[in-house]
Scaffold this motif. Structure first.
Motif, PDB file in Angstrom:
ATOM      1  N   ALA A   1      -2.490   1.337   9.026  1.00  0.00           N
ATOM      2  CA  ALA A   1      -1.839  -0.100   8.646  1.00  0.00           C
ATOM      3  C   ALA A   1      -1.567  -0.259   7.053  1.00  0.00           C
ATOM      4  CB  ALA A   1      -2.208  -1.121   9.203  1.00  0.00           C
ATOM      5  N   MET A   2      -2.780  -0.232   6.479  1.00  0.00           N
ATOM      6  CA  MET A   2      -2.579  -0.369   5.052  1.00  0.00           C
ATOM      7  C   MET A   2      -1.741   0.692   4.218  1.00  0.00           C
ATOM      8  SD  MET A   2      -6.363  -1.782   3.894  1.00  0.00           S
ATOM      9  CE  MET A   2      -7.238  -0.086   4.593  1.00  0.00           C
ATOM     10  N   ASP A   3      -1.860   1.922   5.041  1.00  0.00           N
ATOM     11  CA  ASP A   3      -0.754   2.929   4.253  1.00  0.00           C
ATOM     12  C   ASP A   3       0.411   2.569   4.174  1.00  0.00           C
ATOM     13  OD1 ASP A   3      -2.854   4.421   3.394  1.00  0.00           O
ATOM     14  OD2 ASP A   3      -3.007   5.902   5.265  1.00  0.00           O
ATOM     15  N   VAL A   4       0.780   2.112   5.558  1.00  0.00           N
ATOM     16  CA  VAL A   4       2.336   1.825   5.774  1.00  0.00           C
ATOM     17  C   VAL A   4       3.034   0.637   5.146  1.00  0.00           C
ATOM     18  CG1 VAL A   4       4.092   0.849   7.533  1.00  0.00           C
ATOM     19  CG2 VAL A   4       2.493   2.774   8.224  1.00  0.00           C
ATOM     20  N   LEU A   5       2.050  -0.584   4.966  1.00  0.00           N
ATOM     21  CA  LEU A   5       2.269  -1.863   4.156  1.00  0.00           C
ATOM     22  C   LEU A   5       2.309  -1.789   2.835  1.00  0.00           C
ATOM     23  CD1 LEU A   5       0.488  -4.195   6.921  1.00  0.00           C
ATOM     24  CD2 LEU A   5       2.959  -3.730   6.800  1.00  0.00           C
ATOM     25  N   GLY A   6       1.189  -1.393   2.363  1.00  0.00           N
ATOM     26  CA  GLY A   6       1.034  -1.148   0.892  1.00  0.00           C
ATOM     27  C   GLY A   6       0.792  -2.447   0.153  1.00  0.00           C
ATOM     28  N   ASP A   7       1.809  -2.544  -0.982  1.00  0.00           N
ATOM     29  CA  ASP A   7       1.953  -3.859  -1.433  1.00  0.00           C
ATOM     30  C   ASP A   7       3.052  -4.742  -1.247  1.00  0.00           C
ATOM     31  OD1 ASP A   7      -0.242  -3.380  -3.301  1.00  0.00           O
ATOM     32  OD2 ASP A   7       0.772  -2.149  -4.548  1.00  0.00           O
ATOM     33  N   ARG A   8       3.509  -4.346   0.105  1.00  0.00           N
ATOM     34  CA  ARG A   8       4.482  -5.183   0.604  1.00  0.00           C
ATOM     35  C   ARG A   8       3.926  -6.556   1.241  1.00  0.00           C
ATOM     36  NH1 ARG A   8       7.200  -3.152   4.575  1.00  0.00           N
ATOM     37  NH2 ARG A   8       5.830  -1.230   4.779  1.00  0.00           N
ATOM     38  N   VAL A   9       2.596  -6.813   1.265  1.00  0.00           N
ATOM     39  CA  VAL A   9       1.956  -7.580   1.883  1.00  0.00           C
ATOM     40  C   VAL A   9       1.168  -8.398   0.672  1.00  0.00           C
ATOM     41  CG1 VAL A   9       1.758  -6.866   4.128  1.00  0.00           C
ATOM     42  CG2 VAL A   9       0.025  -6.432   2.525  1.00  0.00           C
ATOM     43  N   GLY A  10       0.837  -9.589   0.788  1.00  0.00           N
ATOM     44  CA  GLY A  10       0.130 -10.483  -0.466  1.00  0.00           C
ATOM     45  C   GLY A  10      -1.463 -10.280  -0.016  1.00  0.00           C
ATOM     46  N   ARG A  11      -1.839 -11.150   0.853  1.00  0.00           N
ATOM     47  CA  ARG A  11      -3.283 -11.063   1.255  1.00  0.00           C
ATOM     48  C   ARG A  11      -3.311 -10.569   2.660  1.00  0.00           C
ATOM     49  NH1 ARG A  11      -7.547 -12.634  -0.178  1.00  0.00           N
ATOM     50  NH2 ARG A  11      -6.796 -13.774  -2.064  1.00  0.00           N
ATOM     51  N   TYR A  12      -4.478  -9.650   2.828  1.00  0.00           N
ATOM     52  CA  TYR A  12      -4.943  -8.995   4.058  1.00  0.00           C
ATOM     53  C   TYR A  12      -6.203  -9.670   4.494  1.00  0.00           C
ATOM     54  CZ  TYR A  12      -5.009  -4.853   7.184  1.00  0.00           C
ATOM     55  OH  TYR A  12      -4.851  -3.917   8.216  1.00  0.00           O
ATOM     56  N   VAL A  13      -5.942 -10.478   5.565  1.00  0.00           N
ATOM     57  CA  VAL A  13      -6.992 -10.919   6.427  1.00  0.00           C
ATOM     58  C   VAL A  13      -7.314 -10.001   7.365  1.00  0.00           C
ATOM     59  CG1 VAL A  13      -7.617 -13.006   7.648  1.00  0.00           C
ATOM     60  CG2 VAL A  13      -6.127 -13.233   5.496  1.00  0.00           C
ATOM     61  N   PHE A  14      -8.718  -9.529   7.624  1.00  0.00           N
ATOM     62  CA  PHE A  14      -9.272  -8.917   8.507  1.00  0.00           C
ATOM     63  C   PHE A  14     -10.181  -9.482   9.313  1.00  0.00           C
ATOM     64  CE2 PHE A  14     -12.352  -5.694  10.229  1.00  0.00           C
ATOM     65  CZ  PHE A  14     -11.647  -5.005  10.845  1.00  0.00           C
ATOM     66  N   ILE A  15      -9.874  -9.596  10.777  1.00  0.00           N
ATOM     67  CA  ILE A  15     -10.643 -10.098  11.730  1.00  0.00           C
ATOM     68  C   ILE A  15     -11.844  -9.284  12.004  1.00  0.00           C
ATOM     69  CG2 ILE A  15     -10.658 -11.409  13.892  1.00  0.00           C
ATOM     70  CD1 ILE A  15      -9.003 -12.818  11.714  1.00  0.00           C
ATOM     71  N   SER A  16     -12.866  -9.566  11.605  1.00  0.00           N
ATOM     72  CA  SER A  16     -14.012  -8.603  11.632  1.00  0.00           C
ATOM     73  C   SER A  16     -14.615  -9.214  12.656  1.00  0.00           C
ATOM     74  CB  SER A  16     -14.816  -8.556  10.322  1.00  0.00           C
ATOM     75  OG  SER A  16     -15.676  -7.702  10.504  1.00  0.00           O
ATOM     76  N   SER A  17     -16.165  -9.330  12.493  1.00  0.00           N
ATOM     77  CA  SER A  17     -17.459  -9.756  13.246  1.00  0.00           C
ATOM     78  C   SER A  17     -18.466 -10.014  12.880  1.00  0.00           C
ATOM     79  CB  SER A  17     -17.335  -8.570  14.726  1.00  0.00           C
ATOM     80  OG  SER A  17     -18.389  -8.908  15.610  1.00  0.00           O
ATOM     81  N   HIS A  18     -19.082 -10.955  13.594  1.00  0.00           N
ATOM     82  CA  HIS A  18     -20.508 -11.064  13.024  1.00  0.00           C
ATOM     83  C   HIS A  18     -21.537  -9.960  13.506  1.00  0.00           C
ATOM     84  CE1 HIS A  18     -22.916 -12.764  16.642  1.00  0.00           C
ATOM     85  NE2 HIS A  18     -21.909 -12.207  17.165  1.00  0.00           N
ATOM     86  N   ALA A  19     -20.939  -9.079  14.074  1.00  0.00           N
ATOM     87  CA  ALA A  19     -21.786  -7.740  14.721  1.00  0.00           C
ATOM     88  C   ALA A  19     -21.846  -6.857  13.272  1.00  0.00           C
ATOM     89  CB  ALA A  19     -21.026  -7.101  15.878  1.00  0.00           C
ATOM     90  N   VAL A  20     -21.219  -7.253  12.377  1.00  0.00           N
ATOM     91  CA  VAL A  20     -21.582  -6.288  11.408  1.00  0.00           C
ATOM     92  C   VAL A  20     -22.846  -6.579  10.830  1.00  0.00           C
ATOM     93  CG1 VAL A  20     -18.974  -6.335  10.417  1.00  0.00           C
ATOM     94  CG2 VAL A  20     -20.659  -8.095   9.378  1.00  0.00           C
ATOM     95  N   TYR A  21     -23.577  -7.544  11.064  1.00  0.00           N
ATOM     96  CA  TYR A  21     -24.776  -7.827  10.653  1.00  0.00           C
ATOM     97  C   TYR A  21     -25.853  -7.145  11.669  1.00  0.00           C
ATOM     98  CZ  TYR A  21     -22.828 -11.673   7.893  1.00  0.00           C
ATOM     99  OH  TYR A  21     -21.765 -12.462   7.182  1.00  0.00           O
TER     100      TYR A  21
END
Length: 302
Positions: A80-100
């Motif tokens: 997704a990031m490869d396609v969008l590149g700098d054509r988006v301002g902020r990238y909000v990623f919905i992660s999870s508290h399971a990262v802890y």
């Protein structure tokens, strides 16, 4: 603002899209077009499939922010990031508290807590792989967008349109009343995030242009309070019968070994300060029961 949502509109994406549109933003929805096709006619819809790497519909266009709801493994996020590149301002990623880590953590931990080791791919996403895969996704978003990256780490998300059998199982069970078998202590902590509060937080972070990580967790409660509220709202008498965990199915939703209880006691102060509201648990449960009743679904338990 122009906002792009990567993911369906069945639940979390639905709440974020609804909040964005109600606030007057220009919303584009990217997904397979299989859920919620009758929702949000005012939004632009782009068809694609992350499972197959089909991002052709995203090769043109610019957005002030993208919200990545459906990125579970680094391959999906990187494409997704490869396609969008700098054509988006902020990238909000919905992660999870399971990262802890799930164990060995004191109650009240915040975003400074160390995360689990990253895992770049997994054949199956389960308790052992889901969190580490989200860690790898977070790392890639931060590496690509830096200060323009926002990481939202929800706890267990619920509310109307939550058709999973986790919170809904116990809400329905409490609302049926009678003698209810509970294979854990009633004081086992839970921390439920109302999906509408999550949608509001995401939009506040975008509008305020905030980067960093945010624990999007709800108020501290217990599994006993969850069921008691469901019974009270349904107007039925109920009696909780505590039994050892090993005499019932091991995969009952929400039930955790005591060593993992602190994983449902995260500190939400940073997200609250950023504008995340707190829907009272009673209201969340009442709205779940009303939605469940209106859709006429059969109960999950007999």
């Amino acid at each position: 603002m122009r906002i792009l949502l990567l993911g369906g509109t069945a639940f979390v994406g639905r709440a974020i899209a609804a909040d964005a549109l109600e606030s007057g933003h220009d919303v584009t929805l990217f997904g397979r077009g299989k859920t919620g096709t009758d929702l949000f006619p005012e939004a632009t819809r782009l068809i694609g499939d992350r499972d197959t790497g089909d991002y052709a519909s995203l090769r043109t266009g610019e957005w002030d922010a993208v919200v990545d709801i459906s990125g579970y493994q680094s391959r999906e996020v990187d494409q997704a990031m490869d396609v969008l590149g700098d054509r988006v301002g902020r990238y909000v990623f919905i992660s999870s508290h399971a990262v802890y880590p799930r164990t060995g953590v004191a109650p009240g931990s915040d975003e400074s807590l160390g995360r689990r080791d990253p895992l770049r791919s997994a054949d199956v996403l389960d308790n052992d792989t889901y969190g580490p895969c989200k860690v790898a996704c977070e790392d890639d978003v931060l590496a690509r967008y830096g200060e323009r990256a926002t990481l939202v780490r929800p706890g267990k998300v619920t509310g109307p349109h939550d058709s999973s059998d986790t919170v809904l199982y116990w809400v329905r069970r409490g609302a049926r009343g009678g003698r209810v078998v509970v294979p854990t202590r009633l004081e086992q902590p839970i921390q439920l995030t109302d999906v509408r509060d999550l949608g509001r937080l995401v939009m506040r972070l975008i509008v305020d242009d905030r980067g960093g990580a945010f624990n999007a967790v709800g108020p501290e409660s217990t599994i006993g309070e969850l069921m008691t509220l469901a019974a009270e709202i349904a107007g039925v008498p109920a009696q909780w019968v505590q039994v050892p965990a090993d005499v019932v199915p091991a995969d009952l939703p929400l039930v955790l070994p005591e060593a993992e209880w602190s994983s449902r006691q995260r500190n939400p102060a940073k997200a609250r300060a950023a504008g995340m509201p707190v829907t009272p648990l009673r209201q969340t449960i009442a709205d779940i029961l009303a939605w469940d009743r209106d859709r006429g679904e059969p109960p999950l338990v007999s």
